[in-house]
Enzyme design. Structure first.
Site, PDB file in Angstrom:
ATOM      1  N   ASN A  88     -14.572   0.963  17.973  1.00  0.00           N
ATOM      2  CA  ASN A  88     -13.631   0.334  18.907  1.00  0.00           C
ATOM      3  C   ASN A  88     -13.462   1.228  20.130  1.00  0.00           C
ATOM      4  OD1 ASN A  88     -10.541  -0.294  19.815  1.00  0.00           O
ATOM      5  ND2 ASN A  88     -11.552  -2.095  18.969  1.00  0.00           N
ATOM      6  N   ASN A  97      -7.238   9.280   9.065  1.00  0.00           N
ATOM      7  CA  ASN A  97      -7.888   9.171  10.367  1.00  0.00           C
ATOM      8  C   ASN A  97      -7.383   7.887  11.024  1.00  0.00           C
ATOM      9  OD1 ASN A  97      -9.589   8.793  12.553  1.00  0.00           O
ATOM     10  ND2 ASN A  97     -11.460   9.319  11.445  1.00  0.00           N
ATOM     11  N   LEU A 154     -16.671  -6.263  17.684  1.00  0.00           N
ATOM     12  CA  LEU A 154     -18.053  -6.573  18.041  1.00  0.00           C
ATOM     13  C   LEU A 154     -18.691  -7.586  17.099  1.00  0.00           C
ATOM     14  CD1 LEU A 154     -20.068  -5.249  20.278  1.00  0.00           C
ATOM     15  CD2 LEU A 154     -21.316  -4.590  18.228  1.00  0.00           C
ATOM     16  N   ARG A 155     -18.247  -7.604  15.845  1.00  0.00           N
ATOM     17  CA  ARG A 155     -18.799  -8.583  14.902  1.00  0.00           C
ATOM     18  C   ARG A 155     -18.501 -10.003  15.361  1.00  0.00           C
ATOM     19  NH1 ARG A 155     -16.054  -5.443   9.925  1.00  0.00           N
ATOM     20  NH2 ARG A 155     -14.485  -5.399  11.550  1.00  0.00           N
ATOM     21  N   ILE A 192     -20.046   0.586  14.850  1.00  0.00           N
ATOM     22  CA  ILE A 192     -21.030  -0.216  15.584  1.00  0.00           C
ATOM     23  C   ILE A 192     -22.385   0.474  15.582  1.00  0.00           C
ATOM     24  CG2 ILE A 192     -21.648  -1.118  17.852  1.00  0.00           C
ATOM     25  CD1 ILE A 192     -18.606  -1.483  18.355  1.00  0.00           C
ATOM     26  N   GLU A 194     -23.710   2.437  13.468  1.00  0.00           N
ATOM     27  CA  GLU A 194     -24.359   2.418  12.161  1.00  0.00           C
ATOM     28  C   GLU A 194     -24.764   1.019  11.716  1.00  0.00           C
ATOM     29  OE1 GLU A 194     -21.704   4.393   9.408  1.00  0.00           O
ATOM     30  OE2 GLU A 194     -21.256   5.925  10.907  1.00  0.00           O
ATOM     31  N   ASN A 195     -24.039   0.003  12.181  1.00  0.00           N
ATOM     32  CA  ASN A 195     -24.208  -1.332  11.605  1.00  0.00           C
ATOM     33  C   ASN A 195     -24.773  -2.394  12.537  1.00  0.00           C
ATOM     34  OD1 ASN A 195     -23.008  -0.774   8.927  1.00  0.00           O
ATOM     35  ND2 ASN A 195     -21.145  -0.395  10.109  1.00  0.00           N
ATOM     36  N   ARG A 251      -6.506  13.557  11.600  1.00  0.00           N
ATOM     37  CA  ARG A 251      -7.246  13.564  12.855  1.00  0.00           C
ATOM     38  C   ARG A 251      -6.245  13.338  13.993  1.00  0.00           C
ATOM     39  NH1 ARG A 251      -9.954   8.440  15.696  1.00  0.00           N
ATOM     40  NH2 ARG A 251     -10.954   9.489  17.443  1.00  0.00           N
ATOM     41  N   HIS A 285     -21.469   7.726  19.629  1.00  0.00           N
ATOM     42  CA  HIS A 285     -20.424   7.262  18.717  1.00  0.00           C
ATOM     43  C   HIS A 285     -19.916   5.912  19.214  1.00  0.00           C
ATOM     44  CE1 HIS A 285     -16.786   7.899  16.054  1.00  0.00           C
ATOM     45  NE2 HIS A 285     -16.320   7.008  16.915  1.00  0.00           N
TER      46      HIS A 285
END
Length: 394
Positions: free
Chosen positions: A208, A7, A280-281, A328, A330-331, A90, A205
């Protein structure tokens, strides 16, 4: 039968080796921050859990490192490449040419390359993954699973643009939709969990690349990525929704050529353009330190998501659940909180304690009295790809 799933995202490569039809996971991993000096390669089996930091220049380099690990005498899980029966890929954009999973031929590769103009951050990397896999696994069948397939159910009122009809009929300019494998996977999980005969769900979803889908009774009826995976939400380096006249202003008034405009909107905008960071982190960490640009970017990101929740709830005339998924979604408890605050009118009420808990399982994070469920469902595009690839050859 062993199926290797590749993927290739815009800045990452997820991979899983899955034994089918038992759906047994043999190994998995993630290459992220591709193109940066501190790219991270995570690799996990039932005996090994390793994290390596390298300079990974591009997707070709990343894929070769993955194969080296699979074949490694100590960490690897196969002794030779002939143990891989199918490589499932994918592919982001299949236009109207592909509505189902297909075996890869030279004609298929030409079509994938043709659609690279519509998905410049993805299709070239998807195609590169296919070419590398063909070299490294010469006896394996190669199968393509298209992101756009899940959105074949979009009604014309949702997929047509208000432009001359001949551009739609003769040139296929329409909403295609993306991240379809992920949206399909979490939709099925949500419907099974909710145990509803009829359902109205919004799947969100966030990675990135970001996208949202309105799903009614298991079928996509609207989606916020369009002809290309560039509009809609604010993404890592992509602008999302903008006034199209900005393009003409950049060209006619500021003198930018079209290649530069395309580069700005796809590789230099989004969270990166707002903050100087695409991950994002990093942005959340900087916001905690007081970086005002990062604080505002996070607020803008959540605000855009909230607007689409309102639009899709109206389109479906109701809402049973929203689903957060991908890296993002999920976390990032921060983004989920900012999205769900002040959404009581839609029956969305977040339980902050549940939201702050970490888990790899499907979970509710809404309050007990909430009308609308807030679900966090870890996506597994790789398993969905393996299932479709296995079904194709059997």
């Amino acid at each position: 039968m062993n199926i290797l799933v590749i993927n290739s995202g815009s800045s990452s490569i997820k991979f899983q080796l899955i034994q089918m039809p038992s759906e047994t996971l043999i190994c998995s991993g993630l290459v992220e921050r591709i193109g940066q000096k501190d790219a991270i390669l995570n690799y996990e089996t039932d005996k090994v859990d390793t994290k390596e930091i390298h300079h990974i220049a591009d997707h070709n380099d990343g894929l070769k490192r993955v194969v080296d690990l699979l074949l490694d005498p100590e960490k690897g899980v196969i002794q030779n490449t002939d143990e891989i029966a199918i490589v499932g890929h994918r592919v982001v954009h299949g236009g109207n040419s592909f509505s189902n999973t297909t075996l890869i031929t030279e004609d298929v590769k030409e079509k994938i390359n043709e659609f690279s103009a519509l998905a410049p951050l993805h299709n070239p990397n998807n195609l590169e993954g296919i070419k590398v896999a063909e070299q490294l696994f010469p006896n394996a069948k190669q199968a393509a699973i298209f992101d756009t397939a899940f959105f074949q159910t979009l009604p014309e009122k949702a997929k047509k643009y208000a432009i001359p009809n001949y551009l739609y009929k003769d040139h296929g300019i329409q909403v295609y939709g993306f991240h379809g494998t992920s949206h399909k996977y979490v939709t099925e999980k949500a419907i099974n969990y909710l145990n509803l005969e009829t359902s109205k769900i919004i799947t969100i979803h966030l990675g990135n690349g970001c996208s949202m889908t309105a799903v009614e009774n298991g079928k996509s009826i609207d989606h916020n990525l369009g002809f290309t995976p560039s509009n809609g939400l604010i993404m890592g380096t992509r602008s999302g929704d903008i006034d199209h006249a900005i393009v003409f202003y950049l060209v006619n008034s500021l003198g930018y050529d079209l290649d530069k405009v395309n580069r700005i909107l796809t590789k230099e905008s989004g969270m990166y353009g707002l903050t100087g960071y695409s991950d994002l982190r990093d942005i959340e960490a900087e916001a905690v330190k007081g970086n005002e640009d990062c604080k505002l970017a996070l607020i803008m990101n959540a605000y855009r998501i909230k607007k689409y929740i309102g639009a899709y709830t109206a389109a479906m005339n109701g809402l049973d659940a929203i689903v957060f998924t991908a890296g993002i979604g999920e976390n990032s408890n921060y983004i989920r909180e900012k999205v769900c605050v002040d959404m009581d009118y839609f029956g969305i009420k977040l339980d902050s304690i549940k939201n702050n808990l970490r888990s790899k399982e499907l979970r509710e994070i809404n309050t007990v009295d909430a009308k609308t469920k807030i679900l966090v469902i870890p996506t597994n595009e790789e398993l969905e790809i393996a299932k479709q690839a296995y079904g194709l050859v059997n």
